[in-house]
Design an enzyme around this catalytic site. Structure first.
Site, PDB file in Angstrom:
ATOM      1  N   GLU A 100      10.386 -32.065   4.002  1.00  0.00           N
ATOM      2  CA  GLU A 100       8.940 -32.752   4.104  1.00  0.00           C
ATOM      3  C   GLU A 100       8.758 -32.712   2.468  1.00  0.00           C
ATOM      4  O   GLU A 100       7.860 -32.565   1.475  1.00  0.00           O
ATOM      5  CB  GLU A 100       8.264 -31.521   4.529  1.00  0.00           C
ATOM      6  N   HIS A 158       2.897 -23.262  22.378  1.00  0.00           N
ATOM      7  CA  HIS A 158       3.361 -23.686  20.659  1.00  0.00           C
ATOM      8  C   HIS A 158       4.134 -22.079  19.622  1.00  0.00           C
ATOM      9  O   HIS A 158       3.606 -20.657  20.643  1.00  0.00           O
ATOM     10  CB  HIS A 158       1.746 -23.317  19.361  1.00  0.00           C
ATOM     11  N   GLU A 204       5.439 -20.654  17.189  1.00  0.00           N
ATOM     12  CA  GLU A 204       5.430 -20.561  15.468  1.00  0.00           C
ATOM     13  C   GLU A 204       6.546 -19.233  15.200  1.00  0.00           C
ATOM     14  O   GLU A 204       6.277 -18.038  15.636  1.00  0.00           O
ATOM     15  CB  GLU A 204       3.779 -20.957  14.808  1.00  0.00           C
ATOM     16  N   HIS A 258       9.457 -27.952  15.438  1.00  0.00           N
ATOM     17  CA  HIS A 258       9.385 -28.111  14.180  1.00  0.00           C
ATOM     18  C   HIS A 258       9.952 -27.708  12.677  1.00  0.00           C
ATOM     19  O   HIS A 258      10.549 -26.120  13.016  1.00  0.00           O
ATOM     20  CB  HIS A 258       7.838 -28.375  14.041  1.00  0.00           C
ATOM     21  N   GLU A 259       9.535 -27.850  11.732  1.00  0.00           N
ATOM     22  CA  GLU A 259      10.439 -27.521  10.556  1.00  0.00           C
ATOM     23  C   GLU A 259      12.312 -27.365  10.484  1.00  0.00           C
ATOM     24  O   GLU A 259      12.806 -25.902  11.436  1.00  0.00           O
ATOM     25  CB  GLU A 259       9.781 -26.479   9.885  1.00  0.00           C
ATOM     26  N   GLU A 263      10.065 -32.436  13.958  1.00  0.00           N
ATOM     27  CA  GLU A 263       8.976 -32.613  12.940  1.00  0.00           C
ATOM     28  C   GLU A 263      10.209 -33.524  12.386  1.00  0.00           C
ATOM     29  O   GLU A 263      11.157 -34.017  11.890  1.00  0.00           O
ATOM     30  CB  GLU A 263       8.429 -31.735  12.045  1.00  0.00           C
ATOM     31  N   GLU A 309       0.652 -33.456   8.547  1.00  0.00           N
ATOM     32  CA  GLU A 309      -0.503 -33.067   8.225  1.00  0.00           C
ATOM     33  C   GLU A 309      -0.262 -32.896   6.397  1.00  0.00           C
ATOM     34  O   GLU A 309      -1.298 -32.750   6.125  1.00  0.00           O
ATOM     35  CB  GLU A 309       0.476 -31.563   8.573  1.00  0.00           C
TER      36      GLU A 309
END
Lengths: 704, 704
Positions: B203, B404, B406, B485-486, B504, B510
């Site tokens: 990122e 989701h 996470e 993501h990540e 991602e 974001e």
């Protein structure tokens, strides 16, 4: 409300600080806008200086900051201007959470020290250790509340810092995957560096590039900023830890990259301390050379009295091997024969050289030794080498054999024989042993149990840092000094173990025999300001024939070969050429016989990294001085102020210099003059150096 | 006579070849002298080309050389000119000797392939795989005579190669410490890159520097040489191996640096194949985007029919969280409530969006979830979130909840619940799950046995390469698609597992909520030519309010937000802003409702890395085309040739573009125009783009 961690970090860039932005981009519009936004929106970006320490003269200051997320950074200022911008500290572990954030300062202690200690041998006799120390205690505010200290010592010529991690239940053993230490050099700079983790280890020509073009570099890494300040980054006291390399990160900063190991680059039980990370700082390039910072950060002498080691010169069966005139292996051209060695002993004795190195003396060189160091026997000579007889022959003439332990990286094999090998050598009057670890990077062979699996290690990994100390300690028990080739980098441990007298660890004279190219004129002038900052180098100078294999020219003048004895410090210096070549250059040879190898004092009279250098050294225990000057490929005249001479005395300057029209190319490299002058303190000596040239001077008091 | 190994290597520099010298320094005097010396003295420098393979059109050629010491190198030429100079191949192992030297060619096979395969979804429907393959068998002449193949596939737009190591007694298991693969880029180049192994993973804003200033970089790494050729270096089929990073070596070459792991970055039993190392080559920047090289080097679809995955758009409880208006954690501001989600479902249903993502729906977000992902429960909703009821509410409206997961990097914890979590989701009509691995680099938590020690891994290490495939395969069994993501980098495995639909893996939308700075205008235009070369990105576009937290301006015009739907490819595209913001921009919103997410064809009409791009895509199964154009901070007019339209048809071009005086700064970023034109194939559309601007066009056939 639990915030997303990205909120806490503010931005996705690695340097979430106002200062970082301003330092990178100045007060540009983007930066001002960012500044306002950051001030309004991002409390985490605001860091607080929690501790400081300055040098004794007050010019260098180190500041420690904790930012809003409890992340630690240090910076270094000199005369109020940034030298190192905000730089990260911390660790990534394999066996625990990273040690990076949510820290708080739990106390600090400031101390001052001003002591002087004596080196049993070295480039100077007395060393002053004058520094201010800050010890800052940190503890995690969350999780396991782990604790650690960062200790900074600030000298007038630089900074050293290390981590100390106490024993604690939450961190009984640290498996360090990455040390997060950074060096965010504040200004654009020129860098002199060699690549790290590449096959030829440290034996590369130094690259001179902008700092921005540094990839992955070894240390010492030397820099000259755009405002003329010289820096060198290195480490001190590399004990039980992986060697540090420097990688350039996404924000232009230098980041530590530890030499690989398994299960992690470093595995240590607490309590432990890391090596000291050092930044030597000087306006003059010569100041880097004169600095004692690395030595001062090492532990004092553990061996006690080491008068059994005598700084001295040596000859040997070596250059002939690299010229391919003789061989390491037995056979018709074997170099290490009784007869060849006797001749060398005679040559040494006739000229007052103490040591005779003989390579290829032992069993194991036949066949492909490079592929299989396990065949070496460190106690058994070849049939044509009368080890015992030669030792006696040497002793009768005041000469000592120098031992040779080439491991070819079969390191565990060597360790099993090492002790009995030292015992044997000591009985034979061997005082110095040259060790070797010839193999590509990452090919060290480790075998923890005989017959067990063989694992590969790196020359500068943690396991090898320990191997070298096992060797040095065992050698010390036998009153043997160690000269390690293809070694781990020097980090000043000669202070603690003053029998670890020299090492190679750079592209040395052997490349002038067969290297393509041979060492170019600027190489040695670069080494002085890079490799030699770490410690002595057994460069093996004095190839007065100026010729390698098959007539390849060595890129040096004759006078330059003499200058190396003063320019490149080592307590053991080889008189490396074949005896018959010295016979062809008697004047030059006289200097080699005269030059000292141990010093009371050393100072750099003039110099710029990779361009030229002139060093003056005072012979230990005698009123003589020696000067060595070396030059890159641009002829120049140096004006050397002889302000180091004793006042009120006159000296005879025996000057060995480049003759008219001398040049490193062609027959002109032999143009050589020996002359004498009478000089005194306050005189300025004008010294012309040829392209690729040099000069060597012996200064003898005339009065009394 | 056994020669010293240094003799065999000739010189101490890492590139002992004539060609290398000439390529670096041209026919300079130093080089000619070196050349002569090398010819006379160094047989090892003379390498022999042992194998070759060219692209189908013959313009790209790969040559494999073995030099005098049996060391293998490859080079790449295009139209006879070097693109990649001599580059090393080989491995350093922990548990064996390095595989590098003393090799001989033991056979080779050349094959040709020209097939076409169909993607179940993607930026194009049909993909042509047209390449020539060379399989070269190598065996060590000494030691254990280990064997391996190097396989090269050469396409008209690039090269892929990998190692294949067969089962053999001398190499039952390879512990790879360093892969010695290099990419010696032949010419100076501009590079677009992000740093590797730094805390914020992928990122980062892309750095644009000279190739000489690349430090340690992730892939894709995109280059433009000084003669205008575009290259991108990446890998394909990263399976059971550590992710590859690129470090700049001492000779300017790019060297592979594998992501760390223990006991070594990669541990594989033989037989094994490495991922493909890929070099995409194109004169046009757009050619890099259009290339199918990565996909073609992946294994064909293993999942069979995947019509249960529907490329679609989704809304959700997400942007409000990043705006800090709602929270992941429960409490007064909890975003994931039954009521909020119902509103989102209604919004989705009213506008034809299939999915509703809800973050913070499950137990574990309260407290410091970032520090302790082990508290997450992937099957239990919070008390204020009626999961079952909402699933039914959605189903009745033709909408599906997007799951989701996470993990906060408590990966082993996630793996233990994963299967039952997917089972639950599938019962509730969830077709897509967004996964997350929010933590700093090197902080992935692995626990092989419950209650056992927790070890840290890297997001792109071997262990995580396997974790992601465990997730994807398990999800596939449940007919669930994964949006990671990540994540680990995309290497084209969507071909093999077409339920791995997006990820991602870059600095996304974001950062426009809370990043300092937000994504600058050139960021997305750079992503297209770097990150997006790897595969689809869930960028979550469409923030028509153009405002982040606390009024921070997003550095984009309104039209640019629409362009993102075409410019940044993903089969799932978020309609990311709050519903009330779309109500304020009905025209823009219409485009978002209309834009397709699955394509028959895609082509780059114009573009330069980091400057501007215009992409045209044909809606799958319909005669509509869409164009998206995005711009850096320099206003420009593009002349877009509409040569992709069907001949003989007229189209209504619904153009959404920057209005007069539009600019990414200030209120001007809302200057926006929707207009219509009639166009046909052969027309050139003139499109003005503001600084930080863009345009989005929908082309509808007028006739029939």
């Amino acid at each position: 409300m639990a915030a997303h961690p990205c909120h806490r970090r503010g931005d996705g860039n690695p340097r979430p600080s106002l200062r970082g932005c301003l330092q990178r981009r100045g007060a540009s519009k983007a930066c001002v806008g960012w500044l306002l936004a950051a001030l309004l929106l991002s409390p985490l970006a605001q860091a607080e200086t929690v501790a400081r320490v300055a040098s004794p003269d007050g010019r260098i200051e180190v500041q420690l900051d904790l930012n809003g997320e409890g992340r630690l950074a240090y910076r270094v200022l000199r005369d109020g201007k940034p030298v190192i911008n905000d730089s990260r500290l911390g660790f990534i572990f394999r066996n625990g959470r990273q040690l990076l954030r949510n820290l708080r300062l739990d106390g600090q202690a400031n101390t001052r020290a001003d002591t002087t200690w004596e080196q049993p041998w070295g480039e100077r006799r007395y060393v002053r250790d004058h520094h201010n120390e800050l010890r800052a205690h940190f503890v995690e505010k969350d999780g396991d509340h782990r604790r650690f200290d960062v200790v900074f010592r600030v000298f007038d010529d630089g900074v050293g810092f290390r981590y100390e991690v106490p024993r604690q239940p939450a961190l009984e053993q640290a498996q360090i995957v990455q040390e997060l230490t950074e060096f965010a050099i504040a200004r654009p700079a020129t860098a002199w560096w060699i690549p790290a983790l590449e096959w030829n280890r440290a034996e590369y020509l130094y690259r001179r590039t902008s700092l921005a073009e540094v990839g992955l570099a070894q240390t010492p890494l030397t820099l000259r900023t755009d405002d003329g300040l010289h820096l060198s980054i290195h480490e001190a006291a590399l004990v039980d830890y992986a060697g540090m390399n420097l990688a350039r990160g996404g924000d232009g900063q230098l980041r530590v990259m530890l030499t690989p190991g398994s299960p992690a680059p470093v595995v240590r039980a607490t309590p432990f301390a890391t090596p000291w990370r050092t930044i030597t700082i000087s306006e003059r390039a010569g100041g880097l050379v004169e600095s004692n910072l690395t030595l001062n950060l090492n532990e004092p002498n553990k061996l006690g009295e080491v008068s059994w080691f005598k700084p001295s010169k040596y000859v040997g069966v070596w250059w002939s091997l690299h010229l391919n005139q003789q061989s390491w292996a037995t056979g018709q051209e074997h170099g290490a024969t009784t007869e060849n060695t006797r001749r060398m002993i005679d040559f040494a004795a006739a000229n007052g050289f103490r040591g005779v190195l003989v390579e290829g003396w032992n069993l194991g060189w036949d066949g492909d030794w490079f592929a299989n160091g396990w065949n070496f026997d460190f106690r058994k000579p070849t049939p044509d080498y009368d080890l015992t007889g030669l030792a006696a022959y040497a002793a009768a003439r005041g000469v000592h054999l120098i031992g040779h332990h080439e491991t070819a990286c079969a390191v565990s094999h060597y360790e099993r024989q090492m002790d009995s090998a030292f015992t044997l050598f000591r009985q034979l009057g061997v005082e110095v042993v040259k060790t070797g670890y010839v193999c590509d990077a990452g090919q060290i062979e480790r075998q923890d149990t005989p017959g067990g699996p063989i694992l590969r290690e790196w020359h500068e990994g943690q396991w090898m840092s320990n191997h070298h100390l096992r060797v040095v300690r065992d050698a010390a028990r036998h009153h043997v000094a160690i000269d390690a080739h293809e070694p781990i980098k020097d980090t000043g441990l000669r202070r603690t173990y003053p029998n670890w007298v020299a090492r190679e660890g750079a592209r040395g004279m052997e490349y002038n025999a067969w290297g393509h190219p041979p060492n170019p004129p600027e190489h040695e002038v670069t080494l002085v300001f890079t490799r030699l900052l770490a410690g002595p180098m057994d460069y093996t100078p004095g190839i007065v024939s100026l010729t390698g294999r098959d007539g390849q020219e060595i890129q040096s003048t004759l006078a330059r070969q003499l200058a190396l004895y003063v320019g490149i410090y080592s307590p053991i210096q080889m008189v490396a050429d074949l005896p018959e070549h010295y016979a062809e250059h008697p004047q030059a040879f006289q200097f080699i016989k005269d030059v000292a190898v141990d010093w009371d004092e050393s100072r750099v009279l003039a110099g710029e990294v990779g361009e030229y250098v002139a060093i003056a050294r005072k012979q230990r225990g005698a009123p003589l001085w020696f000067v060595g000057a070396m030059n890159d490929r641009h002829p120049r005249t140096l004006a050397l102020a002889l302000e180091f001479l004793d006042p009120g005395k006159r000296y005879r300057a025996e000057i060995y210099r480049d003759g008219e029209g001398a040049d490193w190319r062609g027959p002109a490299r032999f143009r050589f003059v020996r002359e004498e002058k009478t000089v005194a303190r306050g005189d300025v000596l004008s010294l012309w150096l040829a392209a690729g040239g040099g000069a060597a001077i012996r200064l003898v008091p005339l009065d009394g």
